[in-house]
Design an enzyme around this catalytic site. Sequence first.
Site, PDB file in Angstrom:
ATOM      1  N   GLU A  14      13.710 -25.603  12.492  1.00  0.00           N
ATOM      2  CA  GLU A  14      14.081 -26.625  11.507  1.00  0.00           C
ATOM      3  C   GLU A  14      14.225 -26.044  10.104  1.00  0.00           C
ATOM      4  O   GLU A  14      14.635 -26.749   9.177  1.00  0.00           O
ATOM      5  CB  GLU A  14      13.026 -27.745  11.462  1.00  0.00           C
ATOM      6  CG  GLU A  14      12.885 -28.562  12.736  1.00  0.00           C
ATOM      7  CD  GLU A  14      11.873 -27.940  13.682  1.00  0.00           C
ATOM      8  OE1 GLU A  14      11.398 -26.821  13.413  1.00  0.00           O
ATOM      9  OE2 GLU A  14      11.562 -28.576  14.706  1.00  0.00           O
ATOM     10  N   GLY A  15      13.839 -24.786   9.943  1.00  0.00           N
ATOM     11  CA  GLY A  15      13.877 -24.176   8.614  1.00  0.00           C
ATOM     12  C   GLY A  15      12.545 -24.353   7.910  1.00  0.00           C
ATOM     13  O   GLY A  15      12.488 -24.569   6.695  1.00  0.00           O
ATOM     14  N   LYS A  16      11.459 -24.217   8.687  1.00  0.00           N
ATOM     15  CA  LYS A  16      10.110 -24.408   8.135  1.00  0.00           C
ATOM     16  C   LYS A  16       9.752 -23.337   7.121  1.00  0.00           C
ATOM     17  O   LYS A  16       9.094 -23.616   6.132  1.00  0.00           O
ATOM     18  CB  LYS A  16       9.056 -24.348   9.262  1.00  0.00           C
ATOM     19  CG  LYS A  16       9.159 -25.454  10.264  1.00  0.00           C
ATOM     20  CD  LYS A  16       8.177 -25.255  11.388  1.00  0.00           C
ATOM     21  CE  LYS A  16       8.554 -24.197  12.393  1.00  0.00           C
ATOM     22  NZ  LYS A  16       9.666 -24.538  13.291  1.00  0.00           N
ATOM     23  N   GLY A  17      10.210 -22.090   7.426  1.00  0.00           N
ATOM     24  CA  GLY A  17       9.785 -20.924   6.641  1.00  0.00           C
ATOM     25  C   GLY A  17       9.941 -21.131   5.144  1.00  0.00           C
ATOM     26  O   GLY A  17       9.031 -20.835   4.377  1.00  0.00           O
ATOM     27  N   ALA A  39       8.167 -17.313  17.871  1.00  0.00           N
ATOM     28  CA  ALA A  39       8.656 -17.944  16.649  1.00  0.00           C
ATOM     29  C   ALA A  39       9.535 -16.984  15.867  1.00  0.00           C
ATOM     30  O   ALA A  39       9.368 -15.767  15.954  1.00  0.00           O
ATOM     31  CB  ALA A  39       7.474 -18.352  15.776  1.00  0.00           C
ATOM     32  N   GLY A  40      10.459 -17.548  15.118  1.00  0.00           N
ATOM     33  CA  GLY A  40      11.277 -16.723  14.234  1.00  0.00           C
ATOM     34  C   GLY A  40      11.487 -17.486  12.955  1.00  0.00           C
ATOM     35  O   GLY A  40      12.124 -18.527  12.953  1.00  0.00           O
ATOM     36  N   THR A  42      12.941 -17.452   9.201  1.00  0.00           N
ATOM     37  CA  THR A  42      13.765 -16.742   8.228  1.00  0.00           C
ATOM     38  C   THR A  42      13.460 -17.285   6.848  1.00  0.00           C
ATOM     39  O   THR A  42      13.512 -18.489   6.625  1.00  0.00           O
ATOM     40  CB  THR A  42      15.263 -16.950   8.547  1.00  0.00           C
ATOM     41  OG1 THR A  42      15.487 -16.535   9.894  1.00  0.00           O
ATOM     42  CG2 THR A  42      16.150 -16.144   7.612  1.00  0.00           C
ATOM     43  N   THR A 238       6.984 -25.106  25.049  1.00  0.00           N
ATOM     44  CA  THR A 238       6.195 -23.878  24.930  1.00  0.00           C
ATOM     45  C   THR A 238       4.776 -24.214  25.399  1.00  0.00           C
ATOM     46  O   THR A 238       4.504 -25.344  25.817  1.00  0.00           O
ATOM     47  CB  THR A 238       6.261 -23.304  23.495  1.00  0.00           C
ATOM     48  OG1 THR A 238       5.720 -21.981  23.522  1.00  0.00           O
ATOM     49  CG2 THR A 238       5.529 -24.170  22.474  1.00  0.00           C
ATOM     50  N   GLY A 301      18.534 -14.326  19.398  1.00  0.00           N
ATOM     51  CA  GLY A 301      19.970 -14.256  19.099  1.00  0.00           C
ATOM     52  C   GLY A 301      20.800 -15.234  19.925  1.00  0.00           C
ATOM     53  O   GLY A 301      22.026 -15.255  19.836  1.00  0.00           O
ATOM     54  N   PRO A 303      22.796 -18.516  21.135  1.00  0.00           N
ATOM     55  CA  PRO A 303      23.410 -19.631  20.392  1.00  0.00           C
ATOM     56  C   PRO A 303      22.561 -20.889  20.575  1.00  0.00           C
ATOM     57  O   PRO A 303      22.081 -21.157  21.671  1.00  0.00           O
ATOM     58  CB  PRO A 303      24.782 -19.809  21.054  1.00  0.00           C
ATOM     59  CG  PRO A 303      24.800 -18.953  22.252  1.00  0.00           C
ATOM     60  CD  PRO A 303      23.646 -18.012  22.211  1.00  0.00           C
TER      61      PRO A 303
HETATM   62  P1  IMP Z   1       8.354 -19.661  25.200  1.00  0.00           P
HETATM   63  O1  IMP Z   1       7.620 -20.247  24.045  1.00  0.00           O
HETATM   64  O2  IMP Z   1       8.909 -18.284  24.940  1.00  0.00           O
HETATM   65  O3  IMP Z   1       7.565 -19.733  26.469  1.00  0.00           O
HETATM   66  O4  IMP Z   1       9.654 -20.570  25.456  1.00  0.00           O
HETATM   67  C1  IMP Z   1       9.545 -21.939  25.874  1.00  0.00           C
HETATM   68  C2  IMP Z   1      10.618 -22.783  25.225  1.00  0.00           C
HETATM   69  O5  IMP Z   1      10.375 -22.893  23.816  1.00  0.00           O
HETATM   70  C3  IMP Z   1      12.040 -22.224  25.344  1.00  0.00           C
HETATM   71  O6  IMP Z   1      12.950 -23.296  25.421  1.00  0.00           O
HETATM   72  C4  IMP Z   1      12.247 -21.489  24.024  1.00  0.00           C
HETATM   73  O7  IMP Z   1      13.599 -21.366  23.684  1.00  0.00           O
HETATM   74  C5  IMP Z   1      11.510 -22.433  23.092  1.00  0.00           C
HETATM   75  N1  IMP Z   1      11.015 -21.779  21.876  1.00  0.00           N
HETATM   76  C6  IMP Z   1       9.956 -20.968  21.758  1.00  0.00           C
HETATM   77  N2  IMP Z   1       9.783 -20.593  20.487  1.00  0.00           N
HETATM   78  C7  IMP Z   1      10.752 -21.184  19.770  1.00  0.00           C
HETATM   79  C8  IMP Z   1      11.052 -21.212  18.382  1.00  0.00           C
HETATM   80  O8  IMP Z   1      10.396 -20.612  17.524  1.00  0.00           O
HETATM   81  N3  IMP Z   1      12.143 -21.953  18.034  1.00  0.00           N
HETATM   82  C9  IMP Z   1      12.852 -22.660  18.933  1.00  0.00           C
HETATM   83  N4  IMP Z   1      12.583 -22.685  20.233  1.00  0.00           N
HETATM   84  C10 IMP Z   1      11.541 -21.948  20.666  1.00  0.00           C
END
Ligand code: IMP
Length: 425
Positions: A14-17, A39-40, A42, A238, A301, A303
Site C-alpha cells: 500500500e506504500g506503508k514505507g 515484505a518489500g 520502498t 501469509t 518483481g 506484476p
Molecule cells: P508468503 O508470505 O511468502 O508465504 O506469501 C503468502 C502470500 O502473501 C502470497 O500471496 C504473497 O504474494 C503475499 N505476500 C507476502 N508478502 C507480501 C508483501 O509484502 N506484499 C504483498 N504481498 C505479500
Amino acid sequence: MSGIVVFGAQWGDEGKGRFVDYLASKADVVVRYQGGNNAGHTVVADGVTYKLHLIPSGILSKGKACVIANGVVIDPSALKKEIDYLAERGVSVDNLYISDRAHMIMPYHRELDALNEKKLGDFKIGTTGNGIGPCYKDKVGRTGLRMCDLLDEESFPEKLKKCIEDKNEIITKVYGGDPLDYEAILEEFRAHAKYFRPFVCDTVSMLQEYKEAGKTMLFEGAQGMLLDIDFGTYPYVTSSHPNTGGVCAGAGVGPQVITDVIGVVKAYTTRVGEGPFVTELFDATGDAIREKGHEYGTTTGRPRRCGWLDLVIVDFAAKTSGITGFAVSRMDTLGGLDKVYVCTGYDIDGKIVNTYPASLETLAKAKPVYKEFEGWSSDLSSIRKYEDLPDAAKTYIEFIEQQTGVPVVMIGVGAGREECIYRGL
Ligand code: IMP
C-alpha cells in the site's frame, strides 16, 4: 507516551514505507512486529530510493532505535545482505536491535516453501518463496530455532542436527527432494552467530524501558490486513498477523501502549500471488494503472494484479484492527482517468453484502457494486494542503471517510518523502 501502529489495510504494497518514514521522525523507536523478508518497503528519502525487507524503515531517520521484534521471522543471510546494502549507501545500523526470541528462517524452510508450492500446482499460494510459511509452521509446531539458540555455541549444533535430520526426511520422502548438508549449514550459521551477536538482545525489556520513559513507539506492519492468517483470504494469506492484533504478541507490549492505528490504503487496490480479488481489472485500465504505478513486486518483481478501491475490505480492516486514521497513498497514480470507481458492496446471489465473507466459494460469487466518481489530474505532487486538492479528489477522500467513519489523516501525492498532505497526527 504514545504507540502508533502503521499497517496495510489491503493486500500489502500500500506504500506503508513512506508513511512510516514520516512518522518515524516523530518516534523514538521503530518496531517491526511480524512477517519477514517477504515484505518489500520502498522509501524515497532525500532523492535516494531504498528497498527494505526486514529492517524497519525508521533506519533512514538518523538516531532512531530500530527493533526487529520477536514476532518477525529472520533469514540471517537475507538480513546480512540488507545490512550490507544499507552500509554501501552510507546508512548506519548502529541502532538496530534484534529480539533474542525471534525465530530464524533456515535453508530447509526456503526449500520446503518451494517444494510445497510445486506440489500444490494449480492450487499454489503464490508465496514469495522465502520460507515464511514453513518457518511459522515450525514456530507454532514448537520445533523452530530462535536467535537465542543461534548464540548458544554449545547447544546449537545438536539442535540444528535434529532439525535437519527431521526436515531431510520430509524433503526426501514426501517431496522426493535432495537432502541438505548439516555440516555446511552449521558452518554458515556459526558465521551468522558471530556476525549477529552484537545486534541480539532482550527487546521486550528494551521496549518496556521506552514505555516507562514516556517515549513514542512506532509499530511498522508488513504485508496487509487481507493477508492476515485469521482475517485474510485464507489460505491465500501469509502466516502472521499484520493487523493491530499482531503488535502485542509480536513485540511483547500490552494493548494500552497503542494510542493510534493508521491503516494505509492505496487509492486503488493491488494484490500479488493467488487468491480472490473482487474488484480486479482485466482490461486496459488495469494495465494502465500497473504501468503508471510501477506495480511490480519489490521482493519478487512479479506484476501486481490491479483493481478499483474496495471499501468492503478497507472497512473490514478498520473494524478488525481499530483503525483510527487512514493514510491514503497514490492519489497521483489514480489521477488522469476520466472516471474512477469505488466498490461499496458485493452482490452475492442477488443480495448486497457489506461484510467480507470468510468462504472462498462465497467470494467467488461476489460481484462488485460500484459508485462512479469524476477523475482528477495526476499532477498533485506540489500540493501540501488538503484544501488545494482538486474537488474531485476531495470528494473521493470524503467518500472513504463517510463510508468507514474513519478520518483520512495523510494523503500521498507523489513518491518523495515530502510529497504528502498531513491533516493531523
Ligand atoms: P508468503 O508470505 O511468502 O508465504 O506469501 C503468502 C502470500 O502473501 C502470497 O500471496 C504473497 O504474494 C503475499 N505476500 C507476502 N508478502 C507480501 C508483501 O509484502 N506484499 C504483498 N504481498 C505479500
